[in-house]
Motif scaffolding. Structure first.
Motif, PDB file in Angstrom:
ATOM      1  N   ILE A 171      20.893  22.904 -52.093  1.00  0.00           N
ATOM      2  CA  ILE A 171      21.356  23.200 -53.461  1.00  0.00           C
ATOM      3  C   ILE A 171      22.876  23.204 -53.469  1.00  0.00           C
ATOM      4  CG2 ILE A 171      21.321  24.846 -55.362  1.00  0.00           C
ATOM      5  CD1 ILE A 171      18.684  25.914 -54.299  1.00  0.00           C
ATOM      6  N   SER A 172      23.471  22.363 -54.316  1.00  0.00           N
ATOM      7  CA  SER A 172      24.932  22.319 -54.473  1.00  0.00           C
ATOM      8  C   SER A 172      25.318  22.902 -55.829  1.00  0.00           C
ATOM      9  CB  SER A 172      25.448  20.884 -54.347  1.00  0.00           C
ATOM     10  OG  SER A 172      24.940  20.084 -55.402  1.00  0.00           O
ATOM     11  N   PHE A 173      26.414  23.638 -55.878  1.00  0.00           N
ATOM     12  CA  PHE A 173      26.847  24.310 -57.103  1.00  0.00           C
ATOM     13  C   PHE A 173      28.315  24.001 -57.359  1.00  0.00           C
ATOM     14  CE2 PHE A 173      28.610  28.283 -59.047  1.00  0.00           C
ATOM     15  CZ  PHE A 173      28.080  28.079 -60.308  1.00  0.00           C
ATOM     16  N   GLU A 174      28.599  23.435 -58.531  1.00  0.00           N
ATOM     17  CA  GLU A 174      29.977  23.101 -58.911  1.00  0.00           C
ATOM     18  C   GLU A 174      30.322  23.831 -60.205  1.00  0.00           C
ATOM     19  OE1 GLU A 174      32.769  19.263 -60.230  1.00  0.00           O
ATOM     20  OE2 GLU A 174      30.632  18.995 -59.824  1.00  0.00           O
ATOM     21  N   ASN A 175      31.374  24.594 -60.164  1.00  0.00           N
ATOM     22  CA  ASN A 175      31.826  25.337 -61.344  1.00  0.00           C
ATOM     23  C   ASN A 175      33.215  24.851 -61.740  1.00  0.00           C
ATOM     24  OD1 ASN A 175      32.280  27.233 -63.363  1.00  0.00           O
ATOM     25  ND2 ASN A 175      33.021  28.765 -61.911  1.00  0.00           N
ATOM     26  N   GLN A 176      33.324  24.273 -62.952  1.00  0.00           N
ATOM     27  CA  GLN A 176      34.599  23.759 -63.451  1.00  0.00           C
ATOM     28  C   GLN A 176      35.266  24.722 -64.446  1.00  0.00           C
ATOM     29  OE1 GLN A 176      33.827  19.887 -65.131  1.00  0.00           O
ATOM     30  NE2 GLN A 176      32.870  19.096 -63.247  1.00  0.00           N
ATOM     31  N   VAL A 177      34.696  25.888 -64.601  1.00  0.00           N
ATOM     32  CA  VAL A 177      35.213  26.871 -65.561  1.00  0.00           C
ATOM     33  C   VAL A 177      35.582  28.136 -64.792  1.00  0.00           C
ATOM     34  CG1 VAL A 177      34.728  28.241 -67.616  1.00  0.00           C
ATOM     35  CG2 VAL A 177      33.738  25.954 -67.382  1.00  0.00           C
TER      36      VAL A 177
END
Length: 436
Positions: free
Chosen positions: A327-333
């Motif tokens: 599981i990969s998680f990307e947060n741009q905020v």
């Protein structure tokens, strides 16, 4: 307002008419006695009557003063109409006494003053029993003050006796004038009572209408209360179902995936199996905690203890460890901090979408991305599972839609290509702590 004006106008007219009647009757009686004395015919007059009359000055003065006192008390009674009590009773008693005094001074030759007292008595009475007692009292008063009924027995001098010193034409004119005043007074009294009765009927009709409207409003309120209670019960059932699904379903999915991994590793790596079982136990305990907090209407335990981003990473790490999914998680905020209901919606959408990818899609890899576009926060969960071209919304999708709908957001998905993509859009109420 018009009815009150009409009643007040009629009452004033009756006051003036009865003042004229008192002055006429008492004046004629006083003038007649003086004329008889001047004509030296007093002896024959005394022989004609049964009792000695009052002095001429006493008749007029007593009749007028008693009548004016009656009017004064009647005016006070109008001011006490809405406040019945002991004072009103005393005023009515004083008015009755003034009426008796004025009528007695006129030798009971005019009983129209009784109508004034009756009007005041009736105007302040409420209820059929009180009005029955009043009617009996009025009849008794009218009987006592009527010359033909009681005047002769009390030794009063008749009106005709006082007119005997006048010529026939004058007698006819005076009798006609007194009869006219009596008739007009009676007609005004009847009109006065008619207006009062009509007003009372209108008031009863208005009260009845208000009562019916109140009953209707109460019935509507009862229906609204029942409907609100049913809606509240439905919302609570949905909330509990949604929360238990999100928490218990997520935990059980991780447990099942972890146990499947343990079964696979058990024969060739007991130590790895032990480690995996510890992770499964952690997920199970976390699920129990979340179920308890959901039933208590609280946020997920992770959101209570950690900021949203850390809570998401912790939840995804536990899920990856228990299920073996990448599981990969990307947060741009950044910072990822909103109102509580918004944070919970983001957390639950990611949790539910990831759980579905593992449970139904049998995905080996899940990628999650959070971004901002204008005032909208977008959350995308994409997996490499088996996908699904024709999606039938189950419990999870329905409740994700319900959560987003409460915030004015929307949910979309696509399973026509390889894997499955879920996209949530939420109109975030951006706070002062946010910076692009």
């Amino acid at each position: 307002m018009n009815r009150e004006k009409a009643v007040s106008g009629l009452q004033i007219a009756m006051y003036m008419l009865n003042l004229a009647a008192v002055c006429l009757v008492a004046g004629i009686m006083s003038f007649s006695l003086k004329a008889i004395v001047r004509s030296m015919d007093a002896l024959s007059f005394l022989e004609m009557i049964q009792a000695r009359p009052w002095r001429p000055e006493t008749i007029l003065l007593t009749a007028v003063c008693a009548y004016l006192f009656l009017v004064f008390l009647s005016t006070l009674l109008q001011q006490r109409e809405e406040r019945p009590g002991a004072l009103r009773t005393w005023l009515l008693a004083g008015e009755t006494a003034a009426c008796v005094a004025a009528t007695a001074a006129m030798g009971m030759n005019y009983d129209g003053l009784v109508l004034l007292v009756v009007a005041d008595l009736i105007r302040g009475q409420k209820g059929s029993r009180q009005k029955l007692i009043l009617g009996i009292a009025v009849v008794a008063l009218y009987t006592v003050l009527n010359y033909n009924l009681a005047g002769r027995w009390l030794g009063m001098v008749s009106w005709d006796a006082f007119l005997s010193c006048y010529q026939s034409s004058a007698q006819i004119w005076l009798r006609g004038l007194r009869s006219l005043i009596t008739s007009v007074n009676l007609a005004m009294f009847i009109l006065y009572m008619t207006i009062l009765i009509q007003g009372e009927y209108r008031e009863r009709a208005r009260i009845q209408l208000l009562y019916e409207q109140l009953e209707s409003a109460n019935e509507q309120l009862r229906n609204y209360a029942m409907e609100a209670e049913r809606n509240a019960e439905t919302r609570e059932r949905n909330r509990l179902a949604r929360e238990i699904h999100d928490t218990l379903g997520h935990a059980l999915t991780g447990i099942v995936a972890g146990i499947d991994a343990c079964i696979t590793m058990l024969d060739y790596s007991p130590e790895a199996t032990r480690s995996q079982l510890e992770k499964v136990g952690t997920v199970a305990r976390q699920g129990i905690t979340d179920v308890r907090r959901s039933v208590s209407k609280l946020r997920p335990d992770a959101l209570e203890k950690l900021p949203l981003e850390e809570a998401l990473r912790t939840m995804l790490e536990n899920m990856a460890s228990a299920s073996g999914v990448n599981i990969s998680f990307e947060n741009q905020v950044r910072p990822l901090k909103f109102h509580e209901d918004e944070e919970e919606a983001v957390y639950r959408v990611i949790q539910e979408a990831s759980t579905n990818a593992i449970r139904h899609g049998h995905a080996a890899r899940i990628s999650i991305c959070i971004a901002k576009k204008d005032q909208w926060l977008t959350v995308q969960v994409k997996d490499n599972g088996c996908g699904c071209e024709k999606v039938e919304k189950g419990f999870g999708l329905k409740h994700m839609e319900e959560r987003l709908k409460l915030l004015g957001g929307k949910l979309s998905w696509d399973g026509s290509r390889t894997g499955f993509v879920i996209r949530a859009e939420i109109p975030i109420r951006w706070g002062e702590g946010y910076s692009s």
